[in-house]
Design a protein around this motif. Structure first.
Motif, PDB file in Angstrom:
ATOM      1  N   THR A 111       0.832  -1.195   0.000  1.00 34.74           N
ATOM      2  CA  THR A 111       0.000   0.000   0.000  1.00 34.74           C
ATOM      3  C   THR A 111       0.868   1.247   0.000  1.00 34.74           C
ATOM      4  O   THR A 111       0.615   2.198  -0.733  1.00 34.74           O
ATOM      5  CB  THR A 111      -0.898   0.023   1.249  1.00 34.74           C
ATOM      6  N   THR A 112       1.886   1.202   0.848  1.00 36.35           N
ATOM      7  CA  THR A 112       2.784   2.341   0.940  1.00 36.35           C
ATOM      8  C   THR A 112       3.449   2.610  -0.406  1.00 36.35           C
ATOM      9  O   THR A 112       3.516   3.754  -0.865  1.00 36.35           O
ATOM     10  CB  THR A 112       3.874   2.065   1.996  1.00 36.35           C
ATOM     11  N   TRP A 113       3.887   1.529  -1.019  1.00 38.74           N
ATOM     12  CA  TRP A 113       4.522   1.665  -2.336  1.00 38.74           C
ATOM     13  C   TRP A 113       3.543   2.289  -3.322  1.00 38.74           C
ATOM     14  O   TRP A 113       3.885   3.232  -4.050  1.00 38.74           O
ATOM     15  CB  TRP A 113       4.961   0.297  -2.845  1.00 38.74           C
ATOM     16  N   ALA A 114       2.332   1.784  -3.308  1.00 47.20           N
ATOM     17  CA  ALA A 114       1.299   2.296  -4.219  1.00 47.20           C
ATOM     18  C   ALA A 114       1.088   3.783  -3.965  1.00 47.20           C
ATOM     19  O   ALA A 114       1.008   4.590  -4.899  1.00 47.20           O
ATOM     20  CB  ALA A 114       0.008   1.533  -4.022  1.00 47.20           C
ATOM     21  N   ASP A 115       1.034   4.141  -2.695  1.00 45.59           N
ATOM     22  CA  ASP A 115       0.833   5.531  -2.311  1.00 45.59           C
ATOM     23  C   ASP A 115       1.928   6.420  -2.882  1.00 45.59           C
ATOM     24  O   ASP A 115       1.668   7.477  -3.430  1.00 45.59           O
ATOM     25  CB  ASP A 115       0.845   5.640  -0.786  1.00 45.59           C
ATOM     26  N   ARG A 116       3.157   5.947  -2.749  1.00 48.93           N
ATOM     27  CA  ARG A 116       4.280   6.762  -3.199  1.00 48.93           C
ATOM     28  C   ARG A 116       4.311   6.884  -4.717  1.00 48.93           C
ATOM     29  O   ARG A 116       4.829   7.857  -5.251  1.00 48.93           O
ATOM     30  CB  ARG A 116       5.597   6.133  -2.730  1.00 48.93           C
ATOM     31  N   HIS A 117       3.752   5.887  -5.427  1.00 51.85           N
ATOM     32  CA  HIS A 117       3.996   5.860  -6.865  1.00 51.85           C
ATOM     33  C   HIS A 117       2.776   5.925  -7.762  1.00 51.85           C
ATOM     34  O   HIS A 117       2.924   5.836  -8.981  1.00 51.85           O
ATOM     35  CB  HIS A 117       4.803   4.600  -7.206  1.00 51.85           C
ATOM     36  N   THR A 118       1.603   6.057  -7.185  1.00 48.30           N
ATOM     37  CA  THR A 118       0.428   6.117  -8.057  1.00 48.30           C
ATOM     38  C   THR A 118       0.552   7.270  -9.033  1.00 48.30           C
ATOM     39  O   THR A 118       0.187   7.138 -10.206  1.00 48.30           O
ATOM     40  CB  THR A 118      -0.874   6.271  -7.252  1.00 48.30           C
ATOM     41  N   GLY A 119       1.050   8.375  -8.524  1.00 49.70           N
ATOM     42  CA  GLY A 119       1.241   9.530  -9.383  1.00 49.70           C
ATOM     43  C   GLY A 119       2.172   9.208 -10.533  1.00 49.70           C
ATOM     44  O   GLY A 119       1.859   9.469 -11.697  1.00 49.70           O
ATOM     45  N   ASP A 120       3.295   8.617 -10.200  1.00 44.81           N
ATOM     46  CA  ASP A 120       4.283   8.250 -11.212  1.00 44.81           C
ATOM     47  C   ASP A 120       3.670   7.321 -12.252  1.00 44.81           C
ATOM     48  O   ASP A 120       3.885   7.485 -13.457  1.00 44.81           O
ATOM     49  CB  ASP A 120       5.479   7.550 -10.549  1.00 44.81           C
ATOM     50  N   ILE A 121       2.912   6.354 -11.767  1.00 48.56           N
ATOM     51  CA  ILE A 121       2.331   5.370 -12.677  1.00 48.56           C
ATOM     52  C   ILE A 121       1.338   6.030 -13.634  1.00 48.56           C
ATOM     53  O   ILE A 121       1.382   5.796 -14.842  1.00 48.56           O
ATOM     54  CB  ILE A 121       1.648   4.233 -11.899  1.00 48.56           C
ATOM     55  N   THR A 122       0.475   6.862 -13.063  1.00 44.99           N
ATOM     56  CA  THR A 122      -0.497   7.526 -13.940  1.00 44.99           C
ATOM     57  C   THR A 122       0.215   8.389 -14.960  1.00 44.99           C
ATOM     58  O   THR A 122      -0.151   8.385 -16.145  1.00 44.99           O
ATOM     59  CB  THR A 122      -1.433   8.432 -13.125  1.00 44.99           C
ATOM     60  N   ALA A 123       1.207   9.101 -14.505  1.00 46.17           N
ATOM     61  CA  ALA A 123       1.976   9.946 -15.419  1.00 46.17           C
ATOM     62  C   ALA A 123       2.581   9.098 -16.529  1.00 46.17           C
ATOM     63  O   ALA A 123       2.460   9.405 -17.716  1.00 46.17           O
ATOM     64  CB  ALA A 123       3.077  10.682 -14.651  1.00 46.17           C
ATOM     65  N   ALA A 124       3.209   8.009 -16.126  1.00 43.97           N
ATOM     66  CA  ALA A 124       3.838   7.109 -17.100  1.00 43.97           C
ATOM     67  C   ALA A 124       2.802   6.605 -18.092  1.00 43.97           C
ATOM     68  O   ALA A 124       3.058   6.557 -19.298  1.00 43.97           O
ATOM     69  CB  ALA A 124       4.497   5.943 -16.371  1.00 43.97           C
ATOM     70  N   ARG A 125       1.638   6.282 -17.604  1.00 49.29           N
ATOM     71  CA  ARG A 125       0.580   5.768 -18.471  1.00 49.29           C
ATOM     72  C   ARG A 125       0.139   6.812 -19.472  1.00 49.29           C
ATOM     73  O   ARG A 125       0.001   6.520 -20.670  1.00 49.29           O
ATOM     74  CB  ARG A 125      -0.629   5.381 -17.626  1.00 49.29           C
ATOM     75  N   ILE A 126      -0.104   7.999 -18.966  1.00 46.63           N
ATOM     76  CA  ILE A 126      -0.545   9.069 -19.850  1.00 46.63           C
ATOM     77  C   ILE A 126       0.505   9.319 -20.928  1.00 46.63           C
ATOM     78  O   ILE A 126       0.190   9.404 -22.115  1.00 46.63           O
ATOM     79  CB  ILE A 126      -0.802  10.355 -19.036  1.00 46.63           C
ATOM     80  N   ARG A 127       1.747   9.375 -20.521  1.00 44.57           N
ATOM     81  CA  ARG A 127       2.821   9.586 -21.493  1.00 44.57           C
ATOM     82  C   ARG A 127       2.829   8.459 -22.526  1.00 44.57           C
ATOM     83  O   ARG A 127       2.839   8.707 -23.734  1.00 44.57           O
ATOM     84  CB  ARG A 127       4.178   9.637 -20.788  1.00 44.57           C
ATOM     85  N   TYR A 128       2.792   7.246 -22.030  1.00 39.52           N
ATOM     86  CA  TYR A 128       2.821   6.095 -22.923  1.00 39.52           C
ATOM     87  C   TYR A 128       1.653   6.129 -23.903  1.00 39.52           C
ATOM     88  O   TYR A 128       1.827   5.921 -25.104  1.00 39.52           O
ATOM     89  CB  TYR A 128       2.778   4.802 -22.115  1.00 39.52           C
ATOM     90  N   ASP A 129       0.476   6.419 -23.373  1.00 44.39           N
ATOM     91  CA  ASP A 129      -0.724   6.438 -24.213  1.00 44.39           C
ATOM     92  C   ASP A 129      -0.653   7.547 -25.255  1.00 44.39           C
ATOM     93  O   ASP A 129      -1.045   7.355 -26.402  1.00 44.39           O
ATOM     94  CB  ASP A 129      -1.975   6.594 -23.352  1.00 44.39           C
ATOM     95  N   GLU A 130      -0.144   8.688 -24.833  1.00 44.94           N
ATOM     96  CA  GLU A 130      -0.005   9.803 -25.761  1.00 44.94           C
ATOM     97  C   GLU A 130       0.938   9.448 -26.895  1.00 44.94           C
ATOM     98  O   GLU A 130       0.619   9.603 -28.073  1.00 44.94           O
ATOM     99  CB  GLU A 130       0.511  11.044 -25.027  1.00 44.94           C
ATOM    100  N   GLU A 131       2.078   8.944 -26.508  1.00 43.48           N
ATOM    101  CA  GLU A 131       3.072   8.585 -27.508  1.00 43.48           C
ATOM    102  C   GLU A 131       2.537   7.525 -28.465  1.00 43.48           C
ATOM    103  O   GLU A 131       2.831   7.538 -29.658  1.00 43.48           O
ATOM    104  CB  GLU A 131       4.344   8.067 -26.826  1.00 43.48           C
TER     105      GLU A 131
END
Lengths: 137, 137
Positions: A111-131
């Motif tokens: 959970t802690t890991w998820a908390d720290r990185h949900t932002g990163d993951i969403t960002a990565a996803r958006i970037r990936y999807d855009e590209e």
DNA sequence: CCGGATCCCTACGGATACTG
DNA sequence: CAGTATCCGTAGGGATCCGG
């Protein structure tokens, strides 16, 4: 081999039953605990003895069927204790075992890991999807 | 509510795409990382850059299709970096990001738990199955 | 070598209806 | 109240063949 086999001795399909008790890999542990409702149930049952109908309300969105199934599996694995009171209106209580509570503790790490990185993951996803959309467009 | 919602801000379905970036619950994190092959791949990729075919052999039992799919998803989530070398025989390398390595660390907690309790779980299962078989018999 | 595309099968899980 | 039984849809994942 990358199965992260944690315990070979546990792979004993010598039980004559049709149920196969292979919990050899981390994956299978995650399968169990990663079930759609397992965590929610463990958490609720960890707070103290809880009744069937209570769980049905607390674990929002769960169906009767899945509640029963998950409950049975968790009980079978020794993560939950089921107590039946033979009263006139049936009363059944479930509570987490120490083992399950320990498990919950280690889930906190995730959970802690998820908390720290949900932002990163969403960002990565958006970037990936855009590209990737750029390729399609 | 027991969904263990860790971060509300991440629930932003405002992306126009058909892909939904909702990683709101622990469950969804487990879904991602709990995929049948994700852990194995993360572990291998965590050791250093690894090629497609290498993974195909290292992650025993995985199919071409699932390797590709899992790889794509992990890449999309920023857990893996894909590097293509435009050589004559194509060469593609994958490696875990720091974020993925962190995740692996926290997975160790789960592994440890599994290690400590696989015996207990099997015992519990056998007992449960025996007791239940008695009813059937 | 590194995939993508397709077919198909099964397990998970939801909805609903029925019992002790 | 606390389940069980049944039907059925979906998604994960294996097998296979094709392409750059």
């Amino acid at each position: 081999m990358v199965n992260l086999r944690t315990h070979d001795a546990i792979c004993t399909p010598e039980t004559g039953t049709e149920r196969k008790p292979d919990v050899c890999t981390v994956r299978e542990v995650l399968d169990r605990v990663g079930g759609k409702w397992s965590i929610g149930i463990i958490v609720e049952a960890g707070k103290g003895p809880v009744r069937f109908t209570e769980l049905e309300r607390k674990v929002e969105g769960i169906s009767r069927r899945m509640l029963t199934l998950t409950l049975r599996n968790l009980e079978r694995d020794g993560l939950l204790v089921r107590t039946v009171y033979p009263t006139v209106p049936p009363r059944v209580e479930y509570q987490a075992t120490p083992m399950a509570l320990e498990l919950y503790d280690s889930l906190i790490t995730l959970t802690t890991w998820a908390d720290r990185h949900t932002g990163d993951i969403t960002a990565a996803r958006i970037r990936y999807d855009e590209e990737h959309a750029a390729v399609t467009a």
